[in-house]
Design a protein around this motif. Sequence first.
Motif, mmCIF file in Angstrom:
data_model
loop_
_atom_site.group_PDB
_atom_site.id
_atom_site.type_symbol
_atom_site.label_atom_id
_atom_site.label_comp_id
_atom_site.label_asym_id
_atom_site.label_seq_id
_atom_site.Cartn_x
_atom_site.Cartn_y
_atom_site.Cartn_z
ATOM 1 N N SER A 19 0.831 -1.210 0.000
ATOM 2 C CA SER A 19 0.000 0.000 0.000
ATOM 3 C C SER A 19 0.864 1.259 0.000
ATOM 4 O O SER A 19 0.509 2.269 -0.625
ATOM 5 N N THR A 20 2.019 1.195 0.678
ATOM 6 C CA THR A 20 2.942 2.329 0.690
ATOM 7 C C THR A 20 3.482 2.605 -0.710
ATOM 8 O O THR A 20 3.509 3.760 -1.165
ATOM 9 N N ILE A 21 3.899 1.542 -1.396
ATOM 10 C CA ILE A 21 4.437 1.690 -2.759
ATOM 11 C C ILE A 21 3.380 2.256 -3.695
ATOM 12 O O ILE A 21 3.657 3.167 -4.493
ATOM 13 N N ILE A 22 2.144 1.750 -3.605
ATOM 14 C CA ILE A 22 1.062 2.228 -4.481
ATOM 15 C C ILE A 22 0.769 3.701 -4.205
ATOM 16 O O ILE A 22 0.596 4.506 -5.134
ATOM 17 N N SER A 23 0.714 4.065 -2.923
ATOM 18 C CA SER A 23 0.441 5.464 -2.557
ATOM 19 C C SER A 23 1.524 6.396 -3.100
ATOM 20 O O SER A 23 1.230 7.454 -3.663
ATOM 21 N N LEU A 181 2.300 14.112 1.629
ATOM 22 C CA LEU A 181 1.601 12.830 1.475
ATOM 23 C C LEU A 181 2.561 11.650 1.604
ATOM 24 O O LEU A 181 2.270 10.670 2.295
ATOM 25 N N ILE A 182 3.704 11.750 0.909
ATOM 26 C CA ILE A 182 4.686 10.660 0.968
ATOM 27 C C ILE A 182 5.237 10.528 2.393
ATOM 28 O O ILE A 182 5.401 9.414 2.916
ATOM 29 N N ASN A 183 5.483 11.665 3.038
ATOM 30 C CA ASN A 183 6.002 11.641 4.408
ATOM 31 C C ASN A 183 5.016 10.955 5.351
ATOM 32 O O ASN A 183 5.408 10.123 6.183
ATOM 33 N N ASN A 184 3.724 11.280 5.229
ATOM 34 C CA ASN A 184 2.706 10.662 6.082
ATOM 35 C C ASN A 184 2.579 9.176 5.804
ATOM 36 O O ASN A 184 2.396 8.373 6.725
ATOM 37 N N ARG A 187 5.552 7.468 7.398
ATOM 38 C CA ARG A 187 5.417 7.465 8.858
ATOM 39 C C ARG A 187 4.448 6.395 9.326
ATOM 40 O O ARG A 187 4.684 5.723 10.350
ATOM 41 N N LEU A 188 3.354 6.207 8.582
ATOM 42 C CA LEU A 188 2.391 5.154 8.935
ATOM 43 C C LEU A 188 3.016 3.769 8.776
ATOM 44 O O LEU A 188 2.764 2.865 9.578
ATOM 45 N N ALA A 189 3.825 3.606 7.710
ATOM 46 C CA ALA A 189 4.484 2.317 7.486
ATOM 47 C C ALA A 189 5.505 2.026 8.589
ATOM 48 O O ALA A 189 5.588 0.901 9.096
ATOM 49 N N ILE A 190 6.264 3.041 8.986
ATOM 50 C CA ILE A 190 7.268 2.865 10.047
ATOM 51 C C ILE A 190 6.579 2.654 11.400
ATOM 52 O O ILE A 190 7.089 1.929 12.267
ATOM 53 N N TYR A 191 5.404 3.265 11.576
ATOM 54 C CA TYR A 191 4.648 3.113 12.829
ATOM 55 C C TYR A 191 4.371 1.641 13.128
ATOM 56 O O TYR A 191 4.438 1.206 14.282
ATOM 57 N N SER A 192 4.098 0.863 12.082
ATOM 58 C CA SER A 192 3.821 -0.561 12.277
ATOM 59 C C SER A 192 5.062 -1.341 12.693
ATOM 60 O O SER A 192 4.967 -2.486 13.150
ATOM 61 N N GLN A 193 6.254 -0.704 12.551
ATOM 62 C CA GLN A 193 7.512 -1.362 12.893
ATOM 63 C C GLN A 193 8.152 -0.769 14.154
ATOM 64 O O GLN A 193 9.316 -1.032 14.455
ATOM 65 N N ARG A 194 7.377 0.034 14.891
ATOM 66 C CA ARG A 194 7.961 0.762 16.027
ATOM 67 C C ARG A 194 8.466 -0.175 17.123
ATOM 68 O O ARG A 194 9.498 0.110 17.759
ATOM 69 N N GLY A 272 13.555 8.290 1.323
ATOM 70 C CA GLY A 272 14.722 8.159 2.184
ATOM 71 C C GLY A 272 14.704 9.155 3.330
ATOM 72 O O GLY A 272 14.910 8.796 4.498
ATOM 73 N N ILE A 273 14.459 10.421 3.006
ATOM 74 C CA ILE A 273 14.431 11.468 4.036
ATOM 75 C C ILE A 273 13.295 11.227 5.027
ATOM 76 O O ILE A 273 13.472 11.348 6.249
ATOM 77 N N SER A 274 12.107 10.875 4.502
ATOM 78 C CA SER A 274 10.952 10.629 5.374
ATOM 79 C C SER A 274 11.216 9.453 6.296
ATOM 80 O O SER A 274 10.855 9.488 7.486
ATOM 81 N N THR A 275 11.838 8.401 5.767
ATOM 82 C CA THR A 275 12.158 7.226 6.581
ATOM 83 C C THR A 275 13.177 7.577 7.665
ATOM 84 O O THR A 275 13.068 7.131 8.810
ATOM 85 N N TRP A 276 14.170 8.356 7.311
ATOM 86 C CA TRP A 276 15.200 8.777 8.276
ATOM 87 C C TRP A 276 14.548 9.462 9.480
ATOM 88 O O TRP A 276 14.823 9.125 10.632
ATOM 89 N N PHE A 277 13.674 10.431 9.221
ATOM 90 C CA PHE A 277 13.039 11.178 10.304
ATOM 91 C C PHE A 277 12.054 10.315 11.089
ATOM 92 O O PHE A 277 11.959 10.428 12.318
ATOM 93 N N ALA A 278 11.334 9.434 10.368
ATOM 94 C CA ALA A 278 10.362 8.581 11.053
ATOM 95 C C ALA A 278 11.055 7.590 11.994
ATOM 96 O O ALA A 278 10.634 7.407 13.145
#
Length: 292
Positions: A19-23, A181-184, A187-194, A272-278
Motif C-alpha cells: 500500500s505504501t508503494i502504491i500510494s 503525502l509521501i512523508n505521512n 510514517r504510517l508504514a514505520i509506525y507498524s515497525q515501532r 529516504g528522508i521521510s524514513t530517516w526522520f520517522a
Amino acid sequence: MEEFEVSDASKKTKTVYISTIISIALVLLMLGLLGLVLVHAKNLSNYVKENIVLNIIVDEGAKEADVLAFQKELNANKAVKQTQYVNKELAARNLTQDLGEDFVNFLGYNPLTSTFDVYLKAEYANNKSIDGLKASISKNPVVKEVVYQSSLIDMVNKNINTIGLIILAFAALLLIISIALINNTIRLAIYSQRFLIKSMQLVGATKNFIRRPFLLFAALHGLIAAFIAIIILLATLIYARKEVPEIIILNNYKEFGFVFVALVIIGIFITGISTWFAVSRYLRLKSYNLYR
C-alpha cells in the motif's frame, strides 16, 4: 502457534509495504504529469505562437514571377518560419468546398484575391516585431495589404504568460503536498515497525545499524514506485498520441527522459528522508510512549 503469528505479521507487513508503494506511485504520477506540462510549456507556447497567421493580400496586377520572387524574399526573412501561397483559383476551390456550392458560377466572376499565409517564428510573434515586418514588406509593389489581428496576438502572449505563472505556482503547491503525502505514508508504514525498532535498540543495536535496513527498503520502495508511475505515464502518453495525433509536437524524448529520471530521484530522495526522520522519531521515543 508461533509460526501462525509470524506468518500473520509477515502478511500484514507486506500489505503495508504494498500500500505504501502504491500510494507513493500515485503521488509520483501526479508529479510526473505536472513535470511533463512544465518541461513542454515552452514547446506548447511556441506551437501556439507559430500558428498565428499573417495574411498578405497580393495586388491583382502582380505578375506570377514577381509573386514567386516575393515569396522567396519572405522565406529568407529571419522572422518567417514558413509561407503558403494561395492564388485566387485555389482560394475559390477551397471556399466552394466549404460552402458546398459553386459561388463563382453564381456570381459570374471570382471576387477572391491571391494571398500569402505567413507563419512567424515564436520569438517574433508579437505586435512590435510584426509591425516592423509589416512596414518592410508593405513597400513591395506585389503587396496590396497586410492583415493581422493585433488584439489576438496581444491576448495570446498575455494568456501564455499568465498560464505559465499559474502552472509554476501549482507545481510548487503540488510538490509541497506530494512531500507531505509521501512523508505521512512513510510514517504510517514505520509506525507498524515501532516495536521492532525499539527491540533492536534495547538489545544494543546502534542507531545507524537500525536505520540502515529501513533506508535501503525506503530507497527500493521509492524506486519501484517511480517505475510504476513511469509505466503509467508512458501508457497515458501512448494512448493520448493515438487519440490525438497532433500531440506529436511533444515528441521530445530527451525531455521525457529528464522527467522520468527526476521521478526516480524524487521518489528515492523523499522516501529516504521521510524514513530517516520517522525511524529517528521512534529511536528517541520512550518505550511506554510506543502504545500511544
